[in-house]
Design an enzyme around this catalytic site. Sequence first.
Site, PDB file in Angstrom:
ATOM      1  N   HIS A 300       1.053  -1.266   0.252  1.00 47.67           N
ATOM      2  CA  HIS A 300       0.159   0.155   0.111  1.00 47.67           C
ATOM      3  C   HIS A 300       0.802   1.106  -0.129  1.00 47.67           C
ATOM      4  CE1 HIS A 300      -3.753   2.359   0.578  1.00 47.67           C
ATOM      5  NE2 HIS A 300      -3.616   2.660   1.290  1.00 47.67           N
ATOM      6  N   PHE A 301       2.041   0.795   0.522  1.00 48.40           N
ATOM      7  CA  PHE A 301       3.137   2.928   1.160  1.00 48.40           C
ATOM      8  C   PHE A 301       3.846   2.109  -0.116  1.00 48.40           C
ATOM      9  CE2 PHE A 301       0.378   3.135   4.564  1.00 48.40           C
ATOM     10  CZ  PHE A 301      -0.259   4.772   4.258  1.00 48.40           C
TER      11      PHE A 301
END
Length: 323
Positions: A300-301
Amino acid sequence: MKTKTIISVLTFMFLIHFKTYANLSVEKKPVFKATVYKPVQYKTILVDSLKIFYREAGETTKPTIILLHGFPSSSHMYRNLINELSDNYHVIAPDYPGFGQSSAPDPKRYQYTFDNLSVTIEHFIDKLKIKKTSFYIQDYGGPVGMRIATRRAELVQTLIIQNANAYVEGLGEVLKPLIAYIEKPNAETEKAARFFLTIDATKWQYLTGAENPEKIAPDSYSIDQYYLDRPGNDVIQLALFRDYGSNIAQYEKWHQYFTKYHPPMLVIWGKNDQFFIAAGANAYKKDNPNAEVYLVNGGHFALEEHYSEISKLILNFLSKKVK
C-alpha cells in the site's frame, strides 16, 4: 637503487600522468557530480480559519506537483519523493485537517467528510495562487484530489495515481470491517473498525506486501501512529470511515470526468496491496485508454521502498505531458 634515482623515477612518472590527464578533452575527463537536493521548507498557512501545514520545495517558476497523502499518514510519507522531484518541479505536500501538523478542530466545529477535506485543500490551492498543477494522489488523496479535479478540470494538468481507488474491482477483502461500519455503524461494527487505528494495523499497512520489509523505515509507521493516538483523533478518523461510502458513490462521476477530459494519467500501484488490489490499477484504462499503468513489487505504501523507481516513472511521464 639509490634514493635520488627512486625520487627521479617517481617524479617522471607523475609528470607523464599529469600531462596525459591535462591533454584530455573536456568530454573525456571524469566528472564527479553529487546529488544536490533542493531544501524543503516547512510552512503553515491559514485556510478558512484552519492552520494547514505543508512541505514545499523547488522553484515556483517550474510546473507544480501537489502530493495528496493517504490514511493514516501525512505529508511525511512524501519526504523522499519530494527530494527526487524538486530539482525539476515545484512540489507541495499539505496535511489535511485532522492529520499531521495541520489543525485538528473538534468535529462539532469542522465536519470531517471527504467533501469538506477536498474543499479545504481546494481553498489551500487557491490561497497559494496555483492555477495549474499535477496531482499525485494516494489512498485518501484519491477522493480528495478527484473531487477537486471534477470541480476544476482546468486546474489539473496530469493525474499521478498511486494505490488510490476509483473502481469497485479495486476494493480488497480486508476492507469488509470498514464497509460493515459504513453500512451499519453500531458498537459492534465500530469495535472492528477501531482495529485500523491501532499500531498493529498501521504496521500491517506498511509491511504487508513489501518486497523487502527491512527497507521500510520504522519512523514511518511510528509517526503515523503518534498522530493517530492524539486525544480525540479517533473520533475524527471514525467520522471519515463512516463517510467513506460517499467516495464509492462518486466513482461514476469520476469515470465520466476521465471519459470527457482524458487527463494525462500515470497509474503506479503497489501490486501486493490488500486494501486496494491490483485490479483497481488496470481498471483506469476502461475510461481512459491512454492511461499508463505500472505495477511495482510493493504494498500500500510503495513509496517507502520504491520512491527512486517511482520518481523516475514520474519524471519521464511529466517530461512528455507538462511543458
